[in-house]
Design a protein around this motif. Structure first.
Motif, PDB file in Angstrom:
ATOM      1  N   SER A 293       0.836  -1.204   0.000  1.00 38.96           N
ATOM      2  CA  SER A 293       0.000   0.000   0.000  1.00 38.96           C
ATOM      3  C   SER A 293       0.864   1.244   0.000  1.00 38.96           C
ATOM      4  O   SER A 293       1.928   1.292   0.649  1.00 38.96           O
ATOM      5  N   GLN A 294       0.402   2.261  -0.718  1.00 43.33           N
ATOM      6  CA  GLN A 294       1.140   3.522  -0.790  1.00 43.33           C
ATOM      7  C   GLN A 294       0.213   4.614  -1.300  1.00 43.33           C
ATOM      8  O   GLN A 294      -0.777   4.341  -1.986  1.00 43.33           O
ATOM      9  N   LYS A 295       0.545   5.853  -0.993  1.00 46.43           N
ATOM     10  CA  LYS A 295      -0.139   6.978  -1.606  1.00 46.43           C
ATOM     11  C   LYS A 295       0.267   7.071  -3.074  1.00 46.43           C
ATOM     12  O   LYS A 295       1.385   6.698  -3.449  1.00 46.43           O
ATOM     13  N   THR A 296      -0.629   7.558  -3.903  1.00 44.52           N
ATOM     14  CA  THR A 296      -0.317   7.686  -5.316  1.00 44.52           C
ATOM     15  C   THR A 296       0.839   8.663  -5.530  1.00 44.52           C
ATOM     16  O   THR A 296       1.043   9.597  -4.758  1.00 44.52           O
ATOM     17  N   PHE A 297       1.587   8.430  -6.598  1.00 44.79           N
ATOM     18  CA  PHE A 297       2.773   9.227  -6.877  1.00 44.79           C
ATOM     19  C   PHE A 297       2.761   9.587  -8.365  1.00 44.79           C
ATOM     20  O   PHE A 297       2.921   8.729  -9.230  1.00 44.79           O
ATOM     21  N   GLY A 298       2.544  10.866  -8.647  1.00 47.36           N
ATOM     22  CA  GLY A 298       2.376  11.323 -10.013  1.00 47.36           C
ATOM     23  C   GLY A 298       3.556  11.029 -10.917  1.00 47.36           C
ATOM     24  O   GLY A 298       3.378  10.710 -12.095  1.00 47.36           O
ATOM     25  N   TYR A 299       4.770  11.127 -10.391  1.00 47.74           N
ATOM     26  CA  TYR A 299       5.937  10.905 -11.232  1.00 47.74           C
ATOM     27  C   TYR A 299       5.972   9.480 -11.769  1.00 47.74           C
ATOM     28  O   TYR A 299       6.419   9.234 -12.899  1.00 47.74           O
ATOM     29  N   HIS A 300       5.494   8.522 -10.974  1.00 46.32           N
ATOM     30  CA  HIS A 300       5.527   7.141 -11.438  1.00 46.32           C
ATOM     31  C   HIS A 300       4.480   6.861 -12.509  1.00 46.32           C
ATOM     32  O   HIS A 300       4.599   5.885 -13.253  1.00 46.32           O
ATOM     33  N   LEU A 301       3.478   7.704 -12.600  1.00 51.04           N
ATOM     34  CA  LEU A 301       2.581   7.635 -13.754  1.00 51.04           C
ATOM     35  C   LEU A 301       3.342   8.058 -15.009  1.00 51.04           C
ATOM     36  O   LEU A 301       3.192   7.449 -16.084  1.00 51.04           O
ATOM     37  N   LYS A 302       4.176   9.080 -14.890  1.00 52.26           N
ATOM     38  CA  LYS A 302       5.003   9.517 -16.016  1.00 52.26           C
ATOM     39  C   LYS A 302       5.977   8.416 -16.428  1.00 52.26           C
ATOM     40  O   LYS A 302       6.245   8.221 -17.624  1.00 52.26           O
ATOM     41  N   CYS A 303       6.518   7.688 -15.443  1.00 58.80           N
ATOM     42  CA  CYS A 303       7.439   6.591 -15.745  1.00 58.80           C
ATOM     43  C   CYS A 303       6.744   5.514 -16.566  1.00 58.80           C
ATOM     44  O   CYS A 303       7.298   5.009 -17.556  1.00 58.80           O
ATOM     45  N   LYS A 304       5.541   5.157 -16.143  1.00 57.34           N
ATOM     46  CA  LYS A 304       4.787   4.142 -16.878  1.00 57.34           C
ATOM     47  C   LYS A 304       4.493   4.605 -18.302  1.00 57.34           C
ATOM     48  O   LYS A 304       4.668   3.849 -19.271  1.00 57.34           O
TER      49      LYS A 304
END
Length: 340
Positions: A293-304
């Motif tokens: 579990s983790q809070k969402t992280f916008g940068y990792h959306l960019k990575c994907k």
């Protein structure tokens, strides 16, 4: 480079994995640069740059840049082809970028977990960072700065998923990573051939910092001593000459690493992307049988998105090659599970 005035300036500290990655890349590619050991925020010219990340690299045109992946890609413009860190085969190049991203964004969590979870680690690595940041401190000043830095970092642990609930996942993956590399470095040189790639440098940046911290360093010396030697050699590989492997020459380490990425990192990226798409503040996914579990992280959306875009650039033959190489891993299927 055209003349001696065209060089890069790399500003960071020794215990920054991204700083180490770029420094090793500059050395291997024989890219003219100077290395400045300091937090960028403590140089007048870089103190107000946003986002406040490390390292900061100043290009020969005097512009400043932060993202180590983009910087590595950009520096190809200054590098001779024989010193390139990207395999010439586009399918292998894509897989090298995936491994680098995994190192940058998932293995980095192992550093954060071990460094700020255990008391003895809190007293060593963070103090080194502070000592590189503030020169000329006496002992009492160092202690004071260390305490405030430590408090700030510990407060961020839940933001990056380094919580007690996620501890079993991190402490299962670190020895798995060590085992994967220890068997590899006894017989092979680098992941994609006898020359290092962006994937090797991505892994090296993270593992070299884990080798310095107390708990992880002790475990590495005990379970993976030759990996430490490999990391040391890769710190400055400016004298290495070599060739890229063909797809049928890739080592077991490559397959074990990509299997780990498929099983661990892609589910994480997908859980984060799905939560952001649904406007959720946090997410939970199954990783190796555990709830992560983790809070969402916008940068990792960019990575994907970056990895999906790189895959989309491949032609049909190259995509088929990726599928053949990663057969049985559900690699591409898992990467593309959440669309945009």
């Amino acid at each position: 480079m055209k003349d001696n005035n065209e060089y890069f300036r790399l500003i960071g500290v020794e215990l920054s994995p991204y700083t180490r990655k770029l420094r090793s890349i500059f050395r291997y590619t024989r890219t003219q640069h100077v290395w400045l050991c300091r937090f960028p925020q403590f140089f007048e010219e870089t103190k107000n740059l946003k986002p406040g990340l490390m390292p900061v690299v100043q290009y020969p045109d005097k512009s400043f840049h932060f993202d180590s992946t983009r910087i590595a890609l950009n520096t190809e413009n200054w590098v001779l082809k024989k010193r390139s860190i990207y395999p010439f085969d586009n399918a292998l190049r894509f897989l090298a970028l995936v491994i680098e991203d995994f190192a940058d964004e998932w293995v980095s969590k192992l550093i954060f977990h071990y460094r700020f979870t255990y008391e003895k680690n809190r007293q060593f690595g963070p103090k080194w960072v502070v000592d590189d940041t503030y020169v000329n401190l006496d002992f009492s000043e160092l202690q004071e700065r260390h305490s405030s830095f430590l408090e700030r970092q510990i407060s961020r642990m839940s933001l990056v998923g380094c919580t007690p609930e996620n501890t079993p996942i991190f402490e299962m993956h670190y020895p798995r990573l060590l085992q994967t590399f220890e068997s590899f470095v006894q017989n092979e040189k680098f992941l994609f051939g006898t020359r290092p790639s962006i994937a090797d440098f991505g892994i090296q940046g993270q593992l070299s910092v884990l080798a310095e911290d107390l708990t992880t360093g002790s475990q590495m010396r005990k379970e993976a001593p030759r990996t430490i030697f490999w990391l040391s050699r890769l710190e400055d590989a400016s004298g290495v000459e070599g060739q890229w492997h063909k797809k049928n020459e890739l080592s077991d380490c490559f397959y074990n690493l990509t299997k780990m990425i498929s099983d661990v990192y892609f589910p994480y990226l997908n859980g984060n992307a799905l939560a952001i798409n649904n406007q959720c503040e946090s997410f939970t996914v199954k990783i190796d049988g555990f709830d992560y579990s983790q809070k969402t992280f916008g940068y990792h959306l960019k990575c994907k998105k970056f990895l999906m875009e790189e895959y989309a650039k491949l032609n049909s033959r190259e995509k088929r090659c990726v599928l053949e190489i990663t057969e049985g891993m559900k690699f591409v299927e898992r990467l593309n599970r959440v669309s945009f």
